[in-house]
Scaffold this motif. Structure first.
Motif, mmCIF file in Angstrom:
data_model
loop_
_atom_site.group_PDB
_atom_site.id
_atom_site.type_symbol
_atom_site.label_atom_id
_atom_site.label_comp_id
_atom_site.label_asym_id
_atom_site.label_seq_id
_atom_site.Cartn_x
_atom_site.Cartn_y
_atom_site.Cartn_z
ATOM 1 N N LEU A 115 36.689 45.346 45.530
ATOM 2 C CA LEU A 115 37.102 44.000 45.116
ATOM 3 C C LEU A 115 36.799 43.773 43.646
ATOM 4 C CD1 LEU A 115 35.979 41.842 48.179
ATOM 5 C CD2 LEU A 115 38.290 42.652 47.611
ATOM 6 N N MET A 116 35.683 44.298 43.191
ATOM 7 C CA MET A 116 35.309 44.164 41.781
ATOM 8 C C MET A 116 36.361 44.832 40.898
ATOM 9 S SD MET A 116 32.937 42.661 40.169
ATOM 10 C CE MET A 116 32.152 42.757 38.601
ATOM 11 N N GLU A 117 36.785 46.014 41.300
ATOM 12 C CA GLU A 117 37.796 46.735 40.526
ATOM 13 C C GLU A 117 39.127 45.979 40.518
ATOM 14 O OE1 GLU A 117 40.168 50.947 40.805
ATOM 15 O OE2 GLU A 117 38.045 50.942 41.336
ATOM 16 N N LYS A 118 39.472 45.403 41.667
ATOM 17 C CA LYS A 118 40.765 44.721 41.790
ATOM 18 C C LYS A 118 40.794 43.353 41.108
ATOM 19 C CE LYS A 118 44.235 43.390 45.176
ATOM 20 N NZ LYS A 118 44.671 43.455 46.563
ATOM 21 N N TYR A 119 39.702 42.585 41.215
ATOM 22 C CA TYR A 119 39.731 41.179 40.797
ATOM 23 C C TYR A 119 38.829 40.817 39.620
ATOM 24 C CZ TYR A 119 42.149 40.333 45.220
ATOM 25 O OH TYR A 119 43.043 40.347 46.256
ATOM 26 N N ALA A 120 38.114 41.769 39.047
ATOM 27 C CA ALA A 120 37.103 41.451 38.027
ATOM 28 C C ALA A 120 37.646 40.614 36.872
ATOM 29 C CB ALA A 120 36.478 42.728 37.488
ATOM 30 N N PHE A 121 38.898 40.856 36.493
ATOM 31 C CA PHE A 121 39.458 40.149 35.335
ATOM 32 C C PHE A 121 40.424 39.036 35.713
ATOM 33 C CE2 PHE A 121 38.314 44.411 33.834
ATOM 34 C CZ PHE A 121 37.375 44.050 32.886
ATOM 35 N N THR A 122 40.556 38.763 37.020
ATOM 36 C CA THR A 122 41.548 37.773 37.441
ATOM 37 C C THR A 122 40.977 36.639 38.274
ATOM 38 O OG1 THR A 122 42.107 39.094 39.397
ATOM 39 C CG2 THR A 122 43.434 39.438 37.408
ATOM 40 N N ILE A 123 39.677 36.701 38.621
ATOM 41 C CA ILE A 123 39.129 35.634 39.463
ATOM 42 C C ILE A 123 39.149 34.309 38.728
ATOM 43 C CG2 ILE A 123 37.696 37.068 40.952
ATOM 44 C CD1 ILE A 123 35.295 36.281 39.149
ATOM 45 N N PRO A 124 39.280 33.250 39.485
ATOM 46 C CA PRO A 124 39.399 33.147 40.928
ATOM 47 C C PRO A 124 40.814 33.452 41.422
ATOM 48 C CG PRO A 124 39.347 30.965 39.954
ATOM 49 C CD PRO A 124 39.150 31.950 38.838
ATOM 50 N N VAL A 125 40.866 33.978 42.635
ATOM 51 C CA VAL A 125 42.135 34.293 43.293
ATOM 52 C C VAL A 125 42.019 33.846 44.744
ATOM 53 C CG1 VAL A 125 43.732 36.114 43.979
ATOM 54 C CG2 VAL A 125 42.509 36.306 41.814
ATOM 55 N N LEU A 126 43.041 33.152 45.235
ATOM 56 C CA LEU A 126 43.095 32.742 46.630
ATOM 57 C C LEU A 126 44.020 33.706 47.358
ATOM 58 C CD1 LEU A 126 42.070 30.503 48.555
ATOM 59 C CD2 LEU A 126 44.227 29.309 48.117
ATOM 60 N N VAL A 127 43.525 34.306 48.443
ATOM 61 C CA VAL A 127 44.272 35.327 49.166
ATOM 62 C C VAL A 127 44.509 34.870 50.599
ATOM 63 C CG1 VAL A 127 44.287 37.733 49.940
ATOM 64 C CG2 VAL A 127 43.165 37.127 47.774
ATOM 65 N N MET A 184 38.454 34.527 46.196
ATOM 66 C CA MET A 184 37.726 35.575 45.501
ATOM 67 C C MET A 184 37.069 34.991 44.255
ATOM 68 S SD MET A 184 38.295 38.195 47.292
ATOM 69 C CE MET A 184 39.407 38.670 48.590
ATOM 70 N N GLY A 185 35.798 35.301 44.080
ATOM 71 C CA GLY A 185 35.069 34.811 42.919
ATOM 72 C C GLY A 185 33.746 35.521 42.803
ATOM 73 N N THR A 186 32.848 34.959 42.053
ATOM 74 C CA THR A 186 31.500 35.506 41.936
ATOM 75 C C THR A 186 30.546 34.402 41.500
ATOM 76 O OG1 THR A 186 30.228 37.407 41.150
ATOM 77 C CG2 THR A 186 31.644 36.309 39.538
ATOM 78 N N ILE A 221 32.994 38.928 44.850
ATOM 79 C CA ILE A 221 33.530 40.263 44.562
ATOM 80 C C ILE A 221 32.456 41.207 44.027
ATOM 81 C CG2 ILE A 221 35.857 39.392 44.193
ATOM 82 C CD1 ILE A 221 35.340 39.915 41.134
ATOM 83 N N ALA A 222 31.361 40.676 43.517
ATOM 84 C CA ALA A 222 30.295 41.510 42.972
ATOM 85 C C ALA A 222 29.609 42.331 44.055
ATOM 86 C CB ALA A 222 29.271 40.654 42.242
ATOM 87 N N GLU A 223 29.810 41.966 45.307
ATOM 88 C CA GLU A 223 29.184 42.675 46.419
ATOM 89 C C GLU A 223 30.042 43.814 46.958
ATOM 90 O OE1 GLU A 223 28.149 39.691 49.283
ATOM 91 O OE2 GLU A 223 26.835 38.649 47.876
ATOM 92 N N ASP A 224 31.220 44.040 46.368
ATOM 93 C CA ASP A 224 32.135 45.072 46.863
ATOM 94 C C ASP A 224 32.812 45.751 45.678
ATOM 95 O OD1 ASP A 224 34.806 46.135 47.672
ATOM 96 O OD2 ASP A 224 34.250 45.373 49.649
#
Length: 82
Positions: A44-56, A7-9, A38-41
């Protein structure tokens, strides 16, 4: 083959660093890595905006949050195969 999402942008320097760590550690014969912007969803933006990058891990939903290095990534991958 195990599937992971990074997850990133676009324009995220830390995401580029995480991508470099992932590509240097992960055996691409065993894992498929998908980069997700995540900017396209909105969800995902709400979930990961302040924590990227995240590997899922798509199979278990387990997440490896930034910051991580090669050793931490290897430990994460080893946990997935247990």
């Amino acid at each position: 083959m195990r599937e992971l999402e990074l997850m990133g942008t676009l324009g995220c320097h830390l995401c580029e660093v995480a991508e470099a760590v992932v590509t240097s550690v992960v055996n691409m014969d065993m894992y498929a890595i998908y980069q997700v912007d995540i900017a396209e969803d909105d969800d995902l933006m709400e979930k990961y905006a302040f924590t990227i990058p995240v590997l899922v891990d798509l199979q278990t939903g387990k997440e490896l949050m930034w910051p991580f290095d090669g050793c931490q990534l290897t430990a994460f991958l080893n946990e997935l195969s247990v």
